[in-house]
Design an enzyme around this catalytic site. Sequence first.
Site, short mmCIF file in Angstrom:
data_model
loop_
_atom_site.label_atom_id
_atom_site.label_comp_id
_atom_site.label_asym_id
_atom_site.label_seq_id
_atom_site.Cartn_x
_atom_site.Cartn_y
_atom_site.Cartn_z
N GLU A 6 0.85 -1.19 0.00
CA GLU A 6 0.00 0.00 0.00
C GLU A 6 0.88 1.24 0.00
O GLU A 6 1.73 1.40 0.88
CB GLU A 6 -0.92 -0.03 1.24
CG GLU A 6 -1.65 1.26 1.55
CD GLU A 6 -2.52 1.77 0.39
OE1 GLU A 6 -3.40 1.02 -0.05
OE2 GLU A 6 -2.29 2.92 -0.07
N GLY A 8 -7.95 0.90 -7.35
CA GLY A 8 -9.11 1.79 -7.52
C GLY A 8 -9.81 1.55 -8.85
O GLY A 8 -9.39 0.69 -9.64
N HIS A 61 -31.56 -9.91 23.52
CA HIS A 61 -30.40 -10.55 24.13
C HIS A 61 -30.48 -12.04 23.90
O HIS A 61 -31.56 -12.62 24.04
CB HIS A 61 -30.38 -10.26 25.63
CG HIS A 61 -29.29 -11.01 26.35
ND1 HIS A 61 -27.97 -10.62 26.27
CD2 HIS A 61 -29.32 -12.12 27.13
CE1 HIS A 61 -27.23 -11.47 26.99
NE2 HIS A 61 -28.03 -12.38 27.51
N ASP A 101 -21.41 4.72 -10.32
CA ASP A 101 -19.95 4.85 -10.31
C ASP A 101 -19.43 5.89 -11.30
O ASP A 101 -18.29 6.32 -11.19
CB ASP A 101 -19.29 3.50 -10.66
CG ASP A 101 -19.24 2.56 -9.47
OD1 ASP A 101 -19.86 2.86 -8.44
OD2 ASP A 101 -18.57 1.51 -9.58
C1 LIG Z 1 -14.42 -7.00 -6.62
C2 LIG Z 1 -15.46 -5.95 -6.31
C3 LIG Z 1 -16.22 -6.05 -5.16
C4 LIG Z 1 -17.19 -5.11 -4.86
N1 LIG Z 1 -17.91 -5.26 -3.72
C5 LIG Z 1 -18.86 -4.36 -3.42
C6 LIG Z 1 -19.66 -4.52 -2.27
O1 LIG Z 1 -19.51 -5.49 -1.52
N2 LIG Z 1 -20.61 -3.59 -2.02
C7 LIG Z 1 -20.79 -2.51 -2.83
O2 LIG Z 1 -21.65 -1.69 -2.54
N3 LIG Z 1 -20.04 -2.33 -3.92
C8 LIG Z 1 -19.09 -3.23 -4.24
N4 LIG Z 1 -18.36 -3.07 -5.39
C9 LIG Z 1 -18.61 -1.87 -6.22
C10 LIG Z 1 -19.88 -2.06 -7.06
O3 LIG Z 1 -19.75 -3.19 -7.87
C11 LIG Z 1 -20.14 -0.82 -7.90
O4 LIG Z 1 -20.15 0.31 -7.07
C12 LIG Z 1 -21.46 -0.92 -8.63
O5 LIG Z 1 -21.50 -2.04 -9.47
C13 LIG Z 1 -21.74 0.35 -9.43
O6 LIG Z 1 -22.94 0.24 -10.10
P1 LIG Z 1 -23.23 1.02 -11.46
O7 LIG Z 1 -24.59 0.61 -11.87
O8 LIG Z 1 -22.91 2.44 -11.29
O9 LIG Z 1 -22.14 0.46 -12.49
P2 LIG Z 1 -21.77 -1.00 -12.98
O10 LIG Z 1 -22.18 -2.03 -12.03
O11 LIG Z 1 -20.35 -0.93 -13.37
O12 LIG Z 1 -22.68 -1.20 -14.25
C14 LIG Z 1 -22.52 -0.44 -15.40
C15 LIG Z 1 -23.10 -1.20 -16.57
O13 LIG Z 1 -23.17 -0.34 -17.69
C16 LIG Z 1 -22.81 -1.08 -18.83
N5 LIG Z 1 -22.38 -0.12 -19.84
C17 LIG Z 1 -21.35 0.76 -19.76
N6 LIG Z 1 -21.30 1.52 -20.87
C18 LIG Z 1 -22.31 1.10 -21.67
C19 LIG Z 1 -22.77 1.49 -22.94
N7 LIG Z 1 -22.17 2.48 -23.62
N8 LIG Z 1 -23.82 0.84 -23.47
C20 LIG Z 1 -24.44 -0.17 -22.78
N9 LIG Z 1 -24.05 -0.57 -21.58
C21 LIG Z 1 -23.00 0.06 -21.03
C22 LIG Z 1 -21.70 -1.99 -18.34
O14 LIG Z 1 -21.55 -3.08 -19.24
C23 LIG Z 1 -22.24 -2.38 -16.98
O15 LIG Z 1 -23.04 -3.53 -17.07
C24 LIG Z 1 -17.40 -4.01 -5.73
C25 LIG Z 1 -16.65 -3.90 -6.91
C26 LIG Z 1 -15.69 -4.86 -7.20
C27 LIG Z 1 -14.91 -4.73 -8.46
#
Ligand SMILES: Cc1cc2nc3c(=O)[nH]c(=O)nc-3n(C[C@H](O)[C@H](O)[C@H](O)COP(=O)(O)OP(=O)(O)OC[C@H]3O[C@@H](n4cnc5c(N)ncnc54)[C@H](O)[C@@H]3O)c2cc1C
Length: 479
Positions: free
Chosen positions: A211, A278, A451, A319
């Site tokens: 880290e 990240g 409890h 995200d």
């Molecule tokens: C290993 C790991 C563990 C995690 N564990 C947790 C957890 O325990 N708890 C938690 O809260 N979060 C966790 N996260 C984070 C979590 O997965 C994300 O915060 C979450 O998935 C975000 O959701 P989202 O809908 O914004 O994006 P995403 O889940 O990334 O979904 C975005 C979607 O958009 C689609 N897409 C993108 N661009 C296009 C386009 N132009 N046309 C059509 N489709 C498109 C992608 O294919 C994808 O399916 C984890 C992440 C990882 C990698």
Amino acid sequence: MADKFDVIVIGAGPGGYVAAIRAAQLGLKTACVEKWIGKEGNVVHGGTCLNVGCIPSKALLEASHKFVEAKHDFDDMGIEAGDVTMDVKKMMARKDKIVKNLTGGISGLFKANGVTAIEGTGKVVSGKQVEVTALDGNTTTYDAENIVVAAGSVPVEIPPTPLTEGLIVDSTGALEFQETPKRLGVIGAGVIGLELGSVWSRLGSEVTVLEAMDSFLPMVDTAIAKETQKLLKKQGLDIKLGARVTGSEAKGEEVVVKYTDSNGEQEMTFDKLIVCVGRRPYTKGVIADGVSVELDERGFIFVDDQCRTNVPGVYAIGDCVRGPMLAHKASEEGIMVADIIAGHKAEMNYDTIPNVIYTFPEVAWVGMTEQDAKAKGIEVKTGSFPFAASGRAMANNATEGSAKIIADAETDRILGMHIVGQHAGEMIAQGVIAMEFGSSAEDLALTCYAHPTMSEAVHEAALAVEGHAIHMANRKKRK
Ligand SMILES: Cc1cc2nc3c(=O)[nH]c(=O)nc-3n(C[C@H](O)[C@H](O)[C@H](O)COP(=O)(O)OP(=O)(O)OC[C@H]3O[C@@H](n4cnc5c(N)ncnc54)[C@H](O)[C@@H]3O)c2cc1C
């Protein structure tokens, strides 16, 4: 002429699919565009969370934790399990089955709610039009009164450690190992690095976490972070802080990693290396040139508190916008945006988003740390309670960790709750609800808890804020 929709959502992750379902429930004609190709070669819904994030990682964390329990803890309880072994391929197959069930479930929910699922890559080509390029390359333009961009994020790659098939992998690759690496390096002691490091450490890998920062889990209250660091070290995770990776070299089946720390240049050799430094927004190409939706220099789409972009009728959530990269944050934004589009009043409380690290024990927190509050000039009072003094924790063989509440010294209002302990991820909901309702520490102290439960530690921590914990000696003077 293609269909016209009230709402088109781009992306079917926990942000997008939730927004689409809610919009359809509210009577809006809704479509959701998704391009993710699953293991079976077809388009799957669920995004990062269901396919390569929250769910598969938790499936592996649960299996590996049960393995450790069976191997090391059962004996203590009088259970003779014999020679316990782990079939990694079977563990992976179970994880894949869970992912398949859940992603298929979203497609079912789309049908049940009347959401039109469109397969392909979506692009905002004007404030009211989305162009979709299908898998066969054909493009169709759809009209939409409102567009929600929920394109998510992807792992960050760093120049010193370019991904190398099967040797240097990102979090997605680390969910696919078919055998336990002997020596595993993890770059990044964040949430994902600690979770994935824990999985493989439990299964027998010697895990070193490199880290770059000097502090461990700076977003968690210092007392809880220190306790967590100690517990993970005891489990065998070698967490090296202040270790900045400068290069790597793949040598046959091994990878040599170079890093610098306070003692100068160092080198370590691993059988696998996971890069968990990240995630970045996945917005390249999602907004056509000439459409004036603003992005920042890192690719995040600029939005206001209600996820509106600068172009009327275009929203962005999850995200790919500011805020913590968490599935539940993305989903709540999806609900808020659907409600707003349907003409309802809606807002989200960004101060009460819970965070969980699913190590064992789990680390969970909501709101401010004691250090945050002090830095803001807020006078605080705190109460802590160790699980070592909890009857249920003893019965559960889970006496490690503690719960801490941070309250405003003047008003007693709860500003934060930080827990390290078994089921901390479940317990933190109490802090979220308490903060959402503007509760005081006294409100929790006056609440009757069942409890014996692990949650009683939260009750005791609330009592401890005034030096009135029952099941431990209070440090403070009683009033
Ligand atoms: C290993 C790991 C563990 C995690 N564990 C947790 C957890 O325990 N708890 C938690 O809260 N979060 C966790 N996260 C984070 C979590 O997965 C994300 O915060 C979450 O998935 C975000 O959701 P989202 O809908 O914004 O994006 P995403 O889940 O990334 O979904 C975005 C979607 O958009 C689609 N897409 C993108 N661009 C296009 C386009 N132009 N046309 C059509 N489709 C498109 C992608 O294919 C994808 O399916 C984890 C992440 C990882 C990698």
